[in-house]
Design a protein around this motif. Structure first.
Motif, mmCIF file in Angstrom:
data_model
loop_
_atom_site.group_PDB
_atom_site.id
_atom_site.type_symbol
_atom_site.label_atom_id
_atom_site.label_comp_id
_atom_site.label_asym_id
_atom_site.label_seq_id
_atom_site.Cartn_x
_atom_site.Cartn_y
_atom_site.Cartn_z
ATOM 1 N N GLY A 174 102.032 39.581 35.990
ATOM 2 C CA GLY A 174 101.953 40.987 36.337
ATOM 3 C C GLY A 174 100.533 41.506 36.200
ATOM 4 O O GLY A 174 99.575 40.750 35.975
ATOM 5 N N ILE A 175 100.367 42.818 36.324
ATOM 6 C CA ILE A 175 99.066 43.460 36.103
ATOM 7 C C ILE A 175 98.806 43.458 34.599
ATOM 8 O O ILE A 175 99.629 43.923 33.815
ATOM 9 C CB ILE A 175 99.068 44.889 36.657
ATOM 10 C CG1 ILE A 175 99.177 44.857 38.186
ATOM 11 C CG2 ILE A 175 97.816 45.649 36.217
ATOM 12 C CD1 ILE A 175 99.368 46.217 38.821
ATOM 13 N N ARG A 176 97.653 42.945 34.216
ATOM 14 C CA ARG A 176 97.351 42.796 32.792
ATOM 15 C C ARG A 176 96.162 43.672 32.393
ATOM 16 O O ARG A 176 95.211 43.806 33.147
ATOM 17 C CB ARG A 176 97.054 41.326 32.471
ATOM 18 C CG ARG A 176 98.280 40.434 32.566
ATOM 19 C CD ARG A 176 97.941 38.975 32.327
ATOM 20 N NE ARG A 176 97.344 38.352 33.495
ATOM 21 C CZ ARG A 176 96.893 37.101 33.509
ATOM 22 N NH1 ARG A 176 96.942 36.350 32.429
ATOM 23 N NH2 ARG A 176 96.377 36.593 34.614
ATOM 24 N N ASP A 177 96.243 44.233 31.221
ATOM 25 C CA ASP A 177 95.189 45.120 30.734
ATOM 26 C C ASP A 177 94.345 44.479 29.639
ATOM 27 O O ASP A 177 93.610 45.159 28.933
ATOM 28 C CB ASP A 177 95.791 46.430 30.229
ATOM 29 C CG ASP A 177 96.368 47.254 31.372
ATOM 30 O OD1 ASP A 177 95.797 47.212 32.478
ATOM 31 O OD2 ASP A 177 97.403 47.915 31.160
ATOM 32 N N GLU A 178 94.443 43.153 29.490
ATOM 33 C CA GLU A 178 93.600 42.457 28.532
ATOM 34 C C GLU A 178 92.220 42.192 29.128
ATOM 35 O O GLU A 178 92.054 42.148 30.342
ATOM 36 C CB GLU A 178 94.228 41.114 28.129
ATOM 37 C CG GLU A 178 95.528 41.240 27.369
ATOM 38 C CD GLU A 178 96.728 41.360 28.270
ATOM 39 O OE1 GLU A 178 96.546 41.299 29.509
ATOM 40 O OE2 GLU A 178 97.847 41.546 27.763
ATOM 41 N N TYR A 179 91.237 42.016 28.257
ATOM 42 C CA TYR A 179 89.903 41.639 28.713
ATOM 43 C C TYR A 179 89.874 40.181 29.162
ATOM 44 O O TYR A 179 89.360 39.858 30.225
ATOM 45 C CB TYR A 179 88.872 41.829 27.599
ATOM 46 C CG TYR A 179 88.572 43.261 27.220
ATOM 47 C CD1 TYR A 179 89.197 44.339 27.851
ATOM 48 C CD2 TYR A 179 87.653 43.545 26.212
ATOM 49 C CE1 TYR A 179 88.914 45.636 27.493
ATOM 50 C CE2 TYR A 179 87.355 44.856 25.852
ATOM 51 C CZ TYR A 179 88.002 45.893 26.494
ATOM 52 O OH TYR A 179 87.704 47.174 26.137
ATOM 53 N N TYR A 180 90.435 39.339 28.335
ATOM 54 C CA TYR A 180 90.362 37.900 28.591
ATOM 55 C C TYR A 180 91.735 37.415 29.031
ATOM 56 O O TYR A 180 92.682 37.378 28.242
ATOM 57 C CB TYR A 180 89.881 37.160 27.338
ATOM 58 C CG TYR A 180 88.534 37.682 26.860
ATOM 59 C CD1 TYR A 180 87.384 37.443 27.605
ATOM 60 C CD2 TYR A 180 88.443 38.437 25.694
ATOM 61 C CE1 TYR A 180 86.156 37.934 27.186
ATOM 62 C CE2 TYR A 180 87.218 38.936 25.270
ATOM 63 C CZ TYR A 180 86.079 38.692 26.026
ATOM 64 O OH TYR A 180 84.867 39.184 25.623
ATOM 65 N N TYR A 314 86.783 43.961 32.105
ATOM 66 C CA TYR A 314 87.341 45.239 31.688
ATOM 67 C C TYR A 314 88.411 45.688 32.678
ATOM 68 O O TYR A 314 88.143 45.812 33.883
ATOM 69 C CB TYR A 314 86.250 46.301 31.560
ATOM 70 C CG TYR A 314 85.296 45.985 30.437
ATOM 71 C CD1 TYR A 314 85.693 46.110 29.108
ATOM 72 C CD2 TYR A 314 84.014 45.519 30.699
ATOM 73 C CE1 TYR A 314 84.834 45.789 28.069
ATOM 74 C CE2 TYR A 314 83.149 45.197 29.665
ATOM 75 C CZ TYR A 314 83.567 45.326 28.362
ATOM 76 O OH TYR A 314 82.727 45.004 27.331
ATOM 77 N N PRO A 315 89.631 45.922 32.223
ATOM 78 C CA PRO A 315 90.713 46.291 33.135
ATOM 79 C C PRO A 315 90.428 47.567 33.915
ATOM 80 O O PRO A 315 90.858 47.698 35.066
ATOM 81 C CB PRO A 315 91.930 46.448 32.212
ATOM 82 C CG PRO A 315 91.374 46.595 30.831
ATOM 83 C CD PRO A 315 90.096 45.827 30.816
ATOM 84 N N ASP A 316 89.717 48.505 33.310
ATOM 85 C CA ASP A 316 89.355 49.725 34.034
ATOM 86 C C ASP A 316 88.471 49.396 35.236
ATOM 87 O O ASP A 316 88.564 50.025 36.287
ATOM 88 C CB ASP A 316 88.611 50.690 33.110
ATOM 89 C CG ASP A 316 89.482 51.195 31.977
ATOM 90 O OD1 ASP A 316 90.707 51.274 32.157
ATOM 91 O OD2 ASP A 316 88.939 51.506 30.907
ATOM 92 N N ASN A 317 87.581 48.450 35.055
ATOM 93 C CA ASN A 317 86.702 48.060 36.152
ATOM 94 C C ASN A 317 87.475 47.353 37.254
ATOM 95 O O ASN A 317 87.214 47.558 38.452
ATOM 96 C CB ASN A 317 85.583 47.151 35.632
ATOM 97 C CG ASN A 317 84.615 47.899 34.742
ATOM 98 O OD1 ASN A 317 84.712 49.109 34.581
ATOM 99 N ND2 ASN A 317 83.689 47.187 34.149
ATOM 100 N N ARG A 318 88.425 46.516 36.868
ATOM 101 C CA ARG A 318 89.249 45.854 37.875
ATOM 102 C C ARG A 318 90.058 46.876 38.669
ATOM 103 O O ARG A 318 90.247 46.728 39.886
ATOM 104 C CB ARG A 318 90.175 44.824 37.207
ATOM 105 C CG ARG A 318 89.431 43.711 36.483
ATOM 106 C CD ARG A 318 90.320 42.522 36.183
ATOM 107 N NE ARG A 318 91.422 42.769 35.292
ATOM 108 C CZ ARG A 318 91.376 42.642 33.964
ATOM 109 N NH1 ARG A 318 90.234 42.290 33.360
ATOM 110 N NH2 ARG A 318 92.452 42.851 33.222
ATOM 111 N N GLN A 319 90.532 47.912 37.978
ATOM 112 C CA GLN A 319 91.279 48.959 38.677
ATOM 113 C C GLN A 319 90.373 49.745 39.612
ATOM 114 O O GLN A 319 90.761 50.096 40.732
ATOM 115 C CB GLN A 319 91.936 49.911 37.675
ATOM 116 C CG GLN A 319 92.849 50.942 38.326
ATOM 117 C CD GLN A 319 93.989 50.302 39.070
ATOM 118 O OE1 GLN A 319 94.698 49.456 38.523
ATOM 119 N NE2 GLN A 319 94.181 50.687 40.318
ATOM 120 N N ALA A 320 89.159 50.032 39.161
ATOM 121 C CA ALA A 320 88.219 50.750 40.008
ATOM 122 C C ALA A 320 87.876 49.944 41.253
ATOM 123 O O ALA A 320 87.763 50.493 42.351
ATOM 124 C CB ALA A 320 86.953 51.090 39.228
#
Length: 337
Positions: A174-180, A314-320
């Motif tokens: 699924g969509i993951r919010d971990e760094y690594y 960074y998950p925020d960056n992947r979302q952006a």
């Protein structure tokens, strides 16, 4: 509000096949009043059963109903038989289990991409992790980060009313919010094909899956295949996202330019001193030449470069990344309507 893709933790921001659309109200002999459907109360009706009979979960819509009809309700919010009441306007949702439990329910925000179909292909997967980088003791693998961004992109497209097919699929991540992101090898190719280790077989398998799905929706005039990878270069080489299209595909070039432009505009707005040097060029890659829909191939950065790694981990960056690419896709789609 636009999302930012910062290059350091201190300034980080936060941002199908078988897509199931659920329309929560179907109306029960109602007429339209403004933007709200109208229904008459029956003998013995309370708000709960009135809502449930019209397909609206009472737990979610009770307060909205009371607010809409407060001048028409009796003591203790009772209903009057034969009186007309306004129903809350339901929200349209899609569900995609591939996104994972926390993200599988997707609210449809608008219909900007209604009628558009996308075939999303994340790079490598299965027995092939793709390019690899390292941060301290953590190993970064291309397939995991490409897959996470692909899911986020697909979710954003669905929010605008598009139909999305995910060619590479993972039943667990699924969509993951971990760094690594932990590297696994359980991905498969649509519909349930084991991914071969041999590169040529793997590419043929993916192109065949895209082309088979392409035949299913003959009425759609906007079908696009987007392939997402992460590059691997010398650790001193910092690169922006760059885009490839087939040399004979004008529509592919236009889509690539729209996405590149969106990236450039968002970087300028959110990091005005950074600059953006992403490029669009033609290249005779297998997935660009052998898939029937218009295709664009994206490289998201250098998995060995420190700043590019921050773009990925960074998950925020992947979302952006997903949001900004979506903005470009929407612009391209609207330019063809």
């Amino acid at each position: 509000m636009h999302k930012k893709i910062p290059e350091s933790p201190s300034i980080l921001i936060r941002i199908t096949i078988h897509t199931i659309f659920i329309l929560f109200w179907f109306g029960n002999s109602f007429a339209q009043n403004s933007d709200h459907p109208e229904v008459k109360a029956r003998r013995g009706d309370g708000i709960y059963n009135l809502l449930e009979r019209n397909g609206l979960p009472a737990g979610e819509y009770l307060n909205k109903f009371i607010e809409l009809n407060k001048s028409k309700l009796g003591p203790n919010n009772t209903l009057y038989e034969g009186r007309s009441y306004l129903l809350p306007v339901a929200t349209l949702f899609a569900e995609e289990p591939l996104f994972g439990k926390e993200h599988e329910k997707v609210r449809i925000q608008d219909r900007k991409l209604e009628g558009a179909i996308f075939y999303l292909v994340s790079g490598h997967g299965g027995p092939d992790p793709g390019a690899m980088g390292k941060i301290g003791k953590h190993r970064l693998t291309e397939d995991e980060y490409a897959y996470d961004v692909t899911l986020r992109l697909g979710r954003a497209l669905i929010q605008h009313g598009a139909k999305v097919y995910f060619i590479i699929r993972d039943p667990k991540d699924g969509i993951r919010d971990e760094y690594y992101l932990e590297n696994r090898s359980d991905e498969y190719c649509y519909p349930h094909q084991k991914i071969p280790l041999d590169q040529n077989q793997r590419l043929r398998q993916r192109a065949a899956a895209v082309n088979e799905l392409y035949k299913r929706d003959p009425s759609s005039k906007y079908k696009r295949c987007i392939i997402i990878h992460v590059d691997a270069r010398n650790r001193h080489r910092n690169i922006d996202l760059f885009f490839y299209h087939f040399e004979k595909s004008k529509s592919g070039e236009q889509l690539a330019e729209a996405m590149r432009h969106s990236m450039k505009v968002n970087y300028k707005e959110n990091q005005p001193n950074r600059g953006y040097n992403g490029t669009v060029s033609s290249r005779r890659l297998y997935m660009l030449t052998r898939t029937n829909p218009t295709a664009v191939y994206i490289e998201m950065g250098n998995i060995n470069h420190t700043r590019d790694q921050q773009r990925l981990i960074y998950p925020d960056n992947r979302q952006a990344l997903a949001d900004w690419l979506t903005e470009g896709i929407v612009k391209d789609y609207q330019s063809r309507q």
